[in-house]
Design an enzyme around this catalytic site. Structure first.
Site, mmCIF file in Angstrom:
data_model
loop_
_atom_site.group_PDB
_atom_site.id
_atom_site.type_symbol
_atom_site.label_atom_id
_atom_site.label_comp_id
_atom_site.label_asym_id
_atom_site.label_seq_id
_atom_site.Cartn_x
_atom_site.Cartn_y
_atom_site.Cartn_z
ATOM 1 N N ASP A 330 -4.262 9.582 2.650
ATOM 2 C CA ASP A 330 -3.151 8.708 3.055
ATOM 3 C C ASP A 330 -3.300 8.422 4.532
ATOM 4 O OD1 ASP A 330 -1.941 8.992 0.652
ATOM 5 O OD2 ASP A 330 -0.543 10.553 1.299
ATOM 6 N N ASP A 625 1.544 12.534 -1.848
ATOM 7 C CA ASP A 625 2.822 13.174 -1.542
ATOM 8 C C ASP A 625 3.943 12.770 -2.495
ATOM 9 O OD1 ASP A 625 3.089 10.581 -0.650
ATOM 10 O OD2 ASP A 625 3.056 11.098 1.469
ATOM 11 N N ASP A 629 2.172 10.392 -7.503
ATOM 12 C CA ASP A 629 0.792 10.731 -7.147
ATOM 13 C C ASP A 629 0.227 11.843 -8.030
ATOM 14 O OD1 ASP A 629 0.488 8.874 -5.150
ATOM 15 O OD2 ASP A 629 1.239 10.191 -3.580
HETATM 16 P P1 ATP Z 1 0.550 6.110 3.167
HETATM 17 O O1 ATP Z 1 0.210 5.937 1.724
HETATM 18 O O2 ATP Z 1 -0.603 5.998 4.072
HETATM 19 O O3 ATP Z 1 1.424 7.267 3.467
HETATM 20 P P2 ATP Z 1 2.765 4.403 3.602
HETATM 21 O O4 ATP Z 1 3.611 5.528 3.988
HETATM 22 O O5 ATP Z 1 2.765 3.207 4.476
HETATM 23 O O6 ATP Z 1 1.299 4.755 3.510
HETATM 24 P P3 ATP Z 1 4.501 3.868 1.453
HETATM 25 O O7 ATP Z 1 5.387 4.960 1.846
HETATM 26 O O8 ATP Z 1 4.174 3.617 0.033
HETATM 27 O O9 ATP Z 1 3.119 3.972 2.149
HETATM 28 O O10 ATP Z 1 5.104 2.547 2.076
HETATM 29 C C1 ATP Z 1 4.618 1.299 1.730
HETATM 30 C C2 ATP Z 1 5.342 0.245 2.509
HETATM 31 O O11 ATP Z 1 6.722 0.239 2.151
HETATM 32 C C3 ATP Z 1 5.333 0.466 4.005
HETATM 33 O O12 ATP Z 1 4.193 -0.104 4.595
HETATM 34 C C4 ATP Z 1 6.591 -0.251 4.445
HETATM 35 O O13 ATP Z 1 6.325 -1.619 4.593
HETATM 36 C C5 ATP Z 1 7.527 -0.045 3.273
HETATM 37 N N1 ATP Z 1 8.440 1.087 3.518
HETATM 38 C C6 ATP Z 1 8.104 2.368 3.723
HETATM 39 N N2 ATP Z 1 9.200 3.135 3.909
HETATM 40 C C7 ATP Z 1 10.256 2.325 3.806
HETATM 41 C C8 ATP Z 1 11.679 2.524 3.895
HETATM 42 N N3 ATP Z 1 12.225 3.714 4.118
HETATM 43 N N4 ATP Z 1 12.470 1.440 3.751
HETATM 44 C C9 ATP Z 1 11.941 0.245 3.512
HETATM 45 N N5 ATP Z 1 10.637 -0.005 3.414
HETATM 46 C C10 ATP Z 1 9.787 0.998 3.572
#
Ligand code: ATP
Length: 897
Positions: A330, A625, A629
């Site tokens: 990630d 996480d 997954d």
């Molecule tokens: P990784 O897989 O590397 O941890 P990540 O944390 O960016 O990546 P996700 O948590 O799936 O992956 O988030 C995907 C997208 O969703 C983010 O890039 C963001 O645009 C949006 N996002 C993440 N958290 C929130 C939130 N709390 N509220 C609204 N949108 C969110």
């Protein structure tokens, strides 16, 4: 009242609280103490561990031991008491060593499992906090969300889009939908929708509830009052060795029988002498201590990994880690610090930059370029307010430091609001939240419905820009897209914000509400700096021939910019989830090799990526996480879960949990994994050839008909002292310097590699040659047979010591200062060995038992000189073999074409 007898589902929440004699707002510390004294810990009784005595007896359950004991009995009956006693002593000492090692290994594993004991979120003394699941008591107000395992039986107070997988309890495979309303008395367990049962898994949504039963009073506790004991110490390698040792035992017994027949029939040996000699030889050659030493090596590896924040949940991962050829990771929190700062604020007409770093809410928001600052600020206010309200996080000042409670990105939005001179407490008090759609990686947005102080109803949405652009369909789409690209190319994580006025009286948000009328307020770009240590860790992977793939939910431009900052690959290529979906499996298998960044992916994509890499013969470690997954973590050869931000579901599916969520810890674990494998090879390359040398010398004596160079009891003595000393130390070897300069070992590479087989032959022959050389030399001087045998025994021990130093480094010369000083384990073992040999050689009672004789200074000098010569020869061999390049396993990456 006994809590498990109450039909909680038919009580209203206030009746539940009354029945438990607590309030609905969480317990106070005195109440917790009272409940915990009354109900005890929230844990199921453990099944009893194997009885210590039975475990000790199990050490004797081994074909070879039976043969040995039969030999001892025969010796005793035929009046060879000394032989009988020595044989029994060998058996007992071996069992004691094995027993202690096994016990230690089990303890170490158990202690480490405690490091990842499950946690739960509760409200106590009015504050939300995370506590170990064990400490939950009836009456606790517990919060659960997607990916959690329900920590106790809960009567739900408030449930939002809550789905719970209750297959464990009801056998029903479809997740049950939960709500808080009272149910009729006659409701079956499976239909109690206002209850969440301990041990079941939350599939979606979030909820709060009062704990009504804990420990063995829960529904699951009543079905099974015992949980499984500690996992048995078994890995594929260990099983392979066990199997090998067992087969080898039979082979040795057959060979021994033939040798015995030959000795008695063809060479006219006294049959009892021949029997004892053959039995002793069998003890010598069968590596019966090997499985125990390897268990110890694995356990030490597990402990060292835990010291580097990588906790092993499934033992086979220790082996697999060392062979890992691709790490899929990630981005957020693993490669980066997950410490977000809102930096760029983009509205329809302006771009602004917020100063300040971290979560400290001091800083200014200034317009970029020319333009009216006040007007730009006024433009940005709705966006900043949306960021504060569509938000579950808060900032707390602890000492001089500001800390986030909740999602870091939301914490950054909280700080941004403060920089814009909004008082978060006051603002949040003015608005009442009526409903929400929690963030979910599948739809990538979060929505909240608020009632303002004047009665207006406003819907606030924040999420991935693509999701909001699709929702709002603004006219100037290209402006927004180029703004997203600019922020992304600087490594910023971009979030979009929208709002919609809702009809009066709206109480709930439906997904349909989001399809029309939402207005795009703007974008915020966040910086999330890479972790300082990750760049080096990635460089280490590259030198170790391990590929690193970033798999992220983030935007392609952001992901690519971070990949470049971290030097993930020379020219990182990116593939998005959408593009990936269009590729058939065969093309994906080709693509995964070149692509190093996968952006905007979902958990299903992760599963396909692991499978494609595995189809290419890769051994894949993958991080995860989220609740979704779990399948890819199970599919990966090493599933890695995040200890801090990971869900319980992901931790349970993983074979390793990172205590600090840090990519660098995976690389440390891989390094330790390689060390473990190296050490196992070292143990084998020390143990087998030395056994071989001893055997060869004695077998030659019987076949060619000269006096045995060692008596049976002497052979047993040599095995005993070596098993208790040098046999153990290689398990403690530190990492060899070049360990991360080699390519990963192949999937399924045999443990007895060509080089090890060659070593077995060469060293056996050299050992036999040097000991027989000494034997005949002493006899030729006209000294006694006893003297010659004493020299042979000491020669063996000295040769073993020198050979140990040679084996400590299989990939480089041992003739270095570092090689010469050894480790504490090596030095202690040698110390014990020297004392043992001094006794053997000089103590009168030992002379009587073992027919040994005191040696002079010149004798020792000769033995040590021979040992040194042997060592030099083997060092030369190592050097020549590396030069010739016959055995690719000896080479480092840089030597390869
Ligand atoms: P990784 O897989 O590397 O941890 P990540 O944390 O960016 O990546 P996700 O948590 O799936 O992956 O988030 C995907 C997208 O969703 C983010 O890039 C963001 O645009 C949006 N996002 C993440 N958290 C929130 C939130 N709390 N509220 C609204 N949108 C969110």
């Amino acid at each position: 009242m006994e809590t498990s007898e109450v039909r909680w589902h038919m009580l209203s929440t206030s009746e539940v609280a009354t029945a438990l004699d607590v309030g609905c707002a969480g317990l106070s510390s005195p109440e917790v103490d009272r409940q915990s004294a009354r109900f005890g810990p929230n844990a199921l009784p453990r099944s009893a561990r194997r009885n210590v005595f039975l475990r000790f007896l199990a050490q004797f359950h081994n074909t070879l031991i039976y043969v040995l004991l039969a030999g001892a009995l025969a010796a005793a009956l035929l009046d060879h008491m000394i032989d009988a006693v020595v044989i029994v002593a060998v058996v007992i000492v071996n069992a004691v060593i094995g027993h202690i090692q096994e016990g230690k290994a089990e303890q170490a594993l158990e202690a480490i499992q405690q490091m990842i004991a499950p946690k739960a979120s509760v409200v106590r003394d009015g504050v939300r906090q995370t506590i170990p699941v064990r400490e939950i008591v009836p009456g606790d107000l517990v919060m659960i969300e997607a990916g959690d395992r329900v920590p106790a039986d809960l009567r739900l107070l408030h449930a939002r889009r809550m789905l719970i997988d209750e297959a464990l309890l009801t056998g029903e495979s479809v997740a049950a939908e939960k709500q808080e309303a009272v149910l009729p008395e006659q409701t079956d367990l499976a239909d109690r929708r206002n209850m969440a049962f301990s041990g079941t898994m939350v599939a979606a949504g979030h909820a709060s509830g009062l704990a009504v039963a804990t420990g063995s009073r829960t529904q699951i506790g009543r079905i099974s009052s015992l949980i499984q004991s500690v996992e048995q110490l078994a890995t594929p390698l260990l099983k392979q060795i066990d199997r090998f040792a067992r087969r080898f035992t039979w082979f040795v017994l057959a060979g021994g029988l033939a040798l015995f027949a030959f000795a008695v029939l063809a060479r006219n040996y006294d049959w009892i002498d021949a029997l004892i000699a053959v039995v002793a030889l069998a003890v010598g050659i069968v590596p019966e201590g090997l499985p125990a030493v390897i268990t110890i090596t694995l356990a030490i590896g597990v402990r060292r990994m835990a010291g580097r924040n990588a906790v092993i949940r499934k033992l086979p991962a220790v082996e697999t880690l060392g062979a890992t050829s691709v790490i899929c990771t990630d981005k957020t929190g693993t490669l980066t610090r997950n410490e977000m700062t809102a930096r760029r604020v983009i509205t329809e007409r302006h771009t602004m930059i917020a100063s300040g770093s971290g979560y400290v809410p001091d800083g200014q928001i200034r317009i970029v370029g020319s333009g009216d600052q006040a007007e730009a600020m006024a433009d940005a206010m709705p966006l900043i307010r949306c960021g504060l309200l569509c938000n579950d996080a808060a900032l707390r000042k602890v000492g001089a430091e500001w800390r986030v409670e909740g999602d870091p990105m939301e914490g950054a939005l909280f700080a941004l609001a403060m920089k814009a001179a909004i008082d978060p407490e006051q603002e949040r008090a003015e608005w009442e939240r009526l409903d929400e759609i929690p963030f979910d990686a599948a739809h990538r947005f979060m929505a909240t419905l608020y009632r303002g102080s004047n009665g207006t109803r406003l819907l606030f949405v924040k999420g991935a820009p693509e999701a909001l652009l699709a929702m709002t369909a603004p006219d100037n789409c290209s402006y927004w897209e180029s703004s997203i690209a600019t922020a992304g190319s600087e490594g910023e994580r971009v979030l979009a914000f929208g709002a919609k006025e809702m009809p009066a009286g709206s109480e709930r948000i439906l997904f349909e509400d989001l399809s029309t009328g939402v207005c795009l307020l703007g974008l915020v770009g966040f910086i999330d700096p890479p972790r300082a240590e990750v760049k080096d860790a990635i460089a280490e992977c590259r030198s170790a021939g391990i590929g690193v793939k970033m798999i992220t939910g983030d935007h392609a431009a952001t992901a690519l910019a971070i990949a470049r900052q971290l030097d993930l690959a020379d020219d990182p290529r990116v593939l998005t989830g959408l593009e990936l979906e269009k590729l058939p499996d065969t093309e994906l298998e080709q693509a995964v090799v070149d692509v190093s960044v996968f952006a905007r992916t979902s958990p299903e994509h992760k599963l396909r990526i692991v499978r494609a890499l595995q189809a290419q013969g890769k051994i894949v470690a993958m991080t995860g996480d989220g609740v979704n997954d779990a399948p890819s973590l199970k599919q990966a050869d090493v599933g890695v879960a995040m200890g801090i931000k990971g869900t319980e579901a992901s931790k349970e599916a993983a074979s390793m949990v990172l205590l600090d969520d840090n990519f660098a810890s995976i690389v440390s674990a891989v390094r330790e994994g390689r060390t473990v494998y190296d050490n196992i090879r070292k143990v084998i390359s020390w143990e087998i050839p030395t056994n071989g040398g001893e055997t060869l010398a004695v077998v030659l004596a019987i076949l060619l008909g000269f006096a045995l160079p060692m008596t049976a009891t002497q052979i047993l003595w040599v095995n005993l002292v070596l098993a208790a000393t040098l046999g153990l130390v290689l398990a403690f070897e530190p990492t060899e310097p070049g360990a991360m300069l080699r390519r990963p070992r192949e999937r399924g590479a045999p443990l007895l590699s060509p080089f090890l087989l060659w070593r077995v032959l060469l060293v056996s022959v050299l050992f036999a040659a040097v000991t027989l050389g000494i034997f005949f030399h002493v006899l030729a001087q006209g000294r006694s047979l006893e003297m010659a045998r004493t020299m042979v025994v000491n020669m063996f021990i000295i040769a073993e010591i020198f050979y140990l130093f040679n084996v400590r480094y299989l990939h480089m010369t041992s003739l270095t200062w570092r090689g010469a000083i050894g480790t504490p384990a090596v030095l202690i073992a040698i110390g014990v060995l020297v004392i043992g040999q001094a006794f053997f050689t000089y103590a009168p009672f030992m002379n009587a038992i073992f027919h040994s004789r005191p040696l002079g200074f010149a004798d020792w000098a000769l033995l040590v000189a021979c040992g040194m010569l042997l060592m030099l020869l083997l060092e030369l061999e190592k050097h020549v073999m590396r030069r010739l390049g016959w055995f690719s396993e000896l080479n480092n990456q840089e030597d390869m074409p």
